[in-house]
Design a protein around this motif. Sequence first.
Motif, PDB file in Angstrom:
ATOM      1  N   GLU A   1       0.804  -1.331  -0.157  1.00  0.00           N
ATOM      2  CA  GLU A   1      -0.217  -0.139   0.019  1.00  0.00           C
ATOM      3  C   GLU A   1       0.976   1.241  -0.129  1.00  0.00           C
ATOM      4  OE1 GLU A   1      -3.347  -0.016   2.794  1.00  0.00           O
ATOM      5  OE2 GLU A   1      -3.779   2.141   2.488  1.00  0.00           O
TER       6      GLU A   1
ATOM      7  N   ARG B   1       4.799  -0.917   3.186  1.00  0.00           N
ATOM      8  CA  ARG B   1       3.697   0.210   3.526  1.00  0.00           C
ATOM      9  C   ARG B   1       4.348   1.373   3.475  1.00  0.00           C
ATOM     10  NH1 ARG B   1       1.058  -3.668   2.994  1.00  0.00           N
ATOM     11  NH2 ARG B   1      -0.703  -4.493   3.934  1.00  0.00           N
ATOM     12  N   LEU B   2       3.863   2.430   2.422  1.00  0.00           N
ATOM     13  CA  LEU B   2       4.315   3.665   2.328  1.00  0.00           C
ATOM     14  C   LEU B   2       3.167   4.749   2.720  1.00  0.00           C
ATOM     15  CD1 LEU B   2       6.521   1.916   0.513  1.00  0.00           C
ATOM     16  CD2 LEU B   2       6.669   4.044  -0.559  1.00  0.00           C
ATOM     17  N   ASP B   3       3.690   5.572   3.476  1.00  0.00           N
ATOM     18  CA  ASP B   3       2.775   6.736   3.750  1.00  0.00           C
ATOM     19  C   ASP B   3       2.616   7.843   2.687  1.00  0.00           C
ATOM     20  OD1 ASP B   3       1.008   8.298   5.208  1.00  0.00           O
ATOM     21  OD2 ASP B   3       2.428   8.402   7.131  1.00  0.00           O
TER      22      ASP B   3
ATOM     23  N   GLY C   1       8.132  -5.981   3.496  1.00  0.00           N
ATOM     24  CA  GLY C   1       7.198  -5.282   4.843  1.00  0.00           C
ATOM     25  C   GLY C   1       8.042  -4.421   5.322  1.00  0.00           C
ATOM     26  N   SER C   2       8.589  -3.532   4.745  1.00  0.00           N
ATOM     27  CA  SER C   2       9.401  -2.345   5.218  1.00  0.00           C
ATOM     28  C   SER C   2       8.038  -1.276   5.494  1.00  0.00           C
ATOM     29  CB  SER C   2      10.512  -1.636   4.550  1.00  0.00           C
ATOM     30  OG  SER C   2      11.290  -2.340   4.656  1.00  0.00           O
ATOM     31  N   ILE C   3       8.265  -0.269   6.392  1.00  0.00           N
ATOM     32  CA  ILE C   3       7.267   0.726   6.783  1.00  0.00           C
ATOM     33  C   ILE C   3       8.093   2.100   6.714  1.00  0.00           C
ATOM     34  CG2 ILE C   3       5.552   1.607   8.451  1.00  0.00           C
ATOM     35  CD1 ILE C   3       5.399  -1.158   9.610  1.00  0.00           C
ATOM     36  N   LEU C   4       7.463   3.018   5.713  1.00  0.00           N
ATOM     37  CA  LEU C   4       7.966   4.254   5.287  1.00  0.00           C
ATOM     38  C   LEU C   4       6.671   5.093   5.825  1.00  0.00           C
ATOM     39  CD1 LEU C   4       9.962   2.255   3.882  1.00  0.00           C
ATOM     40  CD2 LEU C   4      10.402   4.269   2.358  1.00  0.00           C
ATOM     41  N   THR C   5       7.100   6.074   6.979  1.00  0.00           N
ATOM     42  CA  THR C   5       6.100   6.957   7.163  1.00  0.00           C
ATOM     43  C   THR C   5       6.034   8.335   6.461  1.00  0.00           C
ATOM     44  OG1 THR C   5       7.082   7.411   9.125  1.00  0.00           O
ATOM     45  CG2 THR C   5       5.506   5.880   9.417  1.00  0.00           C
TER      46      THR C   5
ATOM     47  N   VAL D   1       9.166  10.748   4.279  1.00  0.00           N
ATOM     48  CA  VAL D   1      10.545   9.857   4.286  1.00  0.00           C
ATOM     49  C   VAL D   1      10.886  10.258   2.673  1.00  0.00           C
ATOM     50  CG1 VAL D   1      11.555   7.499   4.058  1.00  0.00           C
ATOM     51  CG2 VAL D   1      10.032   8.256   6.041  1.00  0.00           C
TER      52      VAL D   1
ATOM     53  N   TYR E   1      11.530  -5.473   6.653  1.00  0.00           N
ATOM     54  CA  TYR E   1      11.017  -4.987   7.852  1.00  0.00           C
ATOM     55  C   TYR E   1      11.942  -3.649   8.617  1.00  0.00           C
ATOM     56  CZ  TYR E   1       8.072  -8.830   7.498  1.00  0.00           C
ATOM     57  OH  TYR E   1       6.922  -9.832   7.167  1.00  0.00           O
TER      58      TYR E   1
END
Lengths: 319, 319, 319
Positions: free
Chosen positions: A198, A220-222, A236-240, A243, A254
């Motif tokens: 997403e 997941r990217l914001d 599975g990495s998460i970027l808010t 970034v 992750y």
Amino acid sequence: MKLQEISKSLGISCESDLEVSGLNTLKDASNSEISFLENKKYLSDLLTTKAGAVFVTPDLIDQVPIDTIALVCDNPYINLAKCSQFFAPKIIETDGNEPIIGEDTIIMNNVFIGKNTQIGLNCRLMSGVFIGDNVIIGNNVTLYPNVVIYRDCVVGNDVMIHAGTVIGSDGFGFAHTKDGKYIKIYQNGNVIIGNNVEIGANCAIDRAAFRSTTIEDGARLDNLIHIAHNCIVGKGSILTGQVGLAGSTILKEYVVMAGQSAVTGHLEIAPFTTISARGVVSKSITEPKKQWAGFPLMEHKSWLKLQAKITRLLIKDNK
Amino acid sequence: MKLQEISKSLGISCESDLEVSGLNTLKDASNSEISFLENKKYLSDLLTTKAGAVFVTPDLIDQVPIDTIALVCDNPYINLAKCSQFFAPKIIETDGNEPIIGEDTIIMNNVFIGKNTQIGLNCRLMSGVFIGDNVIIGNNVTLYPNVVIYRDCVVGNDVMIHAGTVIGSDGFGFAHTKDGKYIKIYQNGNVIIGNNVEIGANCAIDRAAFRSTTIEDGARLDNLIHIAHNCIVGKGSILTGQVGLAGSTILKEYVVMAGQSAVTGHLEIAPFTTISARGVVSKSITEPKKQWAGFPLMEHKSWLKLQAKITRLLIKDNK
Amino acid sequence: MKLQEISKSLGISCESDLEVSGLNTLKDASNSEISFLENKKYLSDLLTTKAGAVFVTPDLIDQVPIDTIALVCDNPYINLAKCSQFFAPKIIETDGNEPIIGEDTIIMNNVFIGKNTQIGLNCRLMSGVFIGDNVIIGNNVTLYPNVVIYRDCVVGNDVMIHAGTVIGSDGFGFAHTKDGKYIKIYQNGNVIIGNNVEIGANCAIDRAAFRSTTIEDGARLDNLIHIAHNCIVGKGSILTGQVGLAGSTILKEYVVMAGQSAVTGHLEIAPFTTISARGVVSKSITEPKKQWAGFPLMEHKSWLKLQAKITRLLIKDNK
């Protein structure tokens, strides 16, 4: 395109009729591709390259492997840049097959879909979406209004991309000439987005110079995130929000990057790393599962101590 | 519009039938334009202004040049703001000539082009592009999908603008009233983009309040960059991802700004300056060819030393 | 949807035929809504909740109010996430009434307006604008090209939104499973924008998970701003370029945030606070009318002193 035509156009002498398929790094080039060596840091890559031909300065001619043709010149990077244009795909294809659209896929008004493009089952392409030529989109993909996917990109299954996000714009690459001009390095790679990803609104994910910028499964990217060319965002990495990743950043699986944090280019970050808000990674991180903060980056717990000290410094002086 | 109509609407007494053409700064105003003085820092500009009329507080009436009409009021800036609306062009023109499109220019579906607009030769306007009224676009210009160019802007030759970028949105300008209201300063200027410029995806470049925000020849902008009103991005400057320039920033030629760096407003940066990643420029830089870092900004080499010291401070205390 | 159907689908035993209307926080839930308790910090909210049912771990069953049904499970947050999908509205409505458009409203070509949507008087919807289903837009609203307003959002009177801005994209919410998967929390709330608001270009304002993200009357937002889900931007607040607010931030009235400043999540900032450029708020600010700077945040005057000291430290060591 024959190598001799390319070299002739660049004023480099070479009689080979090798059929060149494109450009690539020393490491990744095949025997039908041209590469280059500008920065001697990468000399070891020259020794083992499989490239069909390589732009090198005269002093390095003896280091070129026997099966690789040396294209001797003073400015390998400028020649690579000039050469990149020969392999740039058309910005707009006029020929080719009409797109193939999967069953139960909804395409709203004012959507453009290019030639030779394939859209999977049960997708939703909302108004103003643009899908370039030669794109592959999986099943159950939702593209919100005004999402733009440039040509040659690939999107997996179960992907959701929010409004205004751009996938596959040109990476920021050019060679400098001595007289202050910039020669564009055409970005002939693409972007590959895995499954179950997403991505938020108004992000920009650049296509690779060679090969692919990759967003792996489950990431997941914001919103308002900048991903430069040739990055890999691990599984599975998460970027808010907000970034930024400079070119050729590799996030392993992750990795978590908090708001407005960033990575300078050509670095690798170990799995399960967390970068706190506003942190800047300027060296590779090899040890997994740690949390980092600040700029220059330090362990999060050190950063907390440091801030406490700085505060005491301030108080002491006020007395 | 006659000066007496304007002054009447603002409750300021003035009988002049000067035909007012618009608003401008004290420095740049012509004898058909109105200007203002709110901040006494700019008093010297008042003494030499060529403005046809000027909003001033009662105490400054004697400083107004003899050929300039004094519009005496308590809140010059608020009056300027109110006045700006009278000179705002229509958001959407309904009259005017159909656009002129140059030979070999490709215009895809769902592109809007406004009245009195001119597009050069051999351009590509991709789907979802919006070009407002009274725009001039040069030759060999590529506008990727969903690029928006507001009315009155000018784009040179050999320009490439990536998807989602907005050129000419309103600058962030308003006057505060005592009771907490904001009065919009209509942004009646434009954006001018020179030749051989490339701009990345999802940037926002605001139009000027008066005159022009300018991106000079050869500049290169990456993604998600914010350029506020009345900035000048000098010839050959390079702005990487997520850079932000506040209002009236002047970058001279060949300035390099690394990722997420920024400039606060009304500053000038000398030629060939480099700002490192995340640096914040809050004072003008007069000496050319230096590299700067940090916030507050210092020379890059000082910043490196400082960080080494801070690290030692941290280690010492841990013992 | 009946509670027993929901609980059955999640493998939780519950025989209630309560008709559930949606999800909400413990504080805000009505007796037809389901809530959850994962973080014991919020235990006091459980004791007073009016929720119809609540996901809780077995140890907390005795704390659930008598009129609230306990849905006992090991992972309340994951169950909430799974449950959120049942209440997600359709991405694209196919049924419903044609939009109602007020008098003197101009709708350019290539604009999409959803079902059950209402647009007020004297608005301008420029090309490429997308307005989702069930949206309410007031009078005198200008939406520049390619603005996207997702379904269910509300926009007041006298609002101007610049090109490319996205209102109502999904907030960044998901529950983590033990095996590294993310379960989306469907963002079933909306965005409400008050009267007399101006928003710049290419911003992203996310819809709430429950209830509303709110931009109150008179607020002014510059370009490329990120507002996460459930934020409240107070009356008359000013956010300049590239500001970012993490989830559930509350700015009270007349807060000023300078360029690239940010707030981490779940904080409240007192009225008339000013955050200097690049400041990061990581604790709530309770005292109004102060100016803050830096990261960690301190009073602006302390920050200035600190920087002076750091500079002296640097100079001392250079001797």
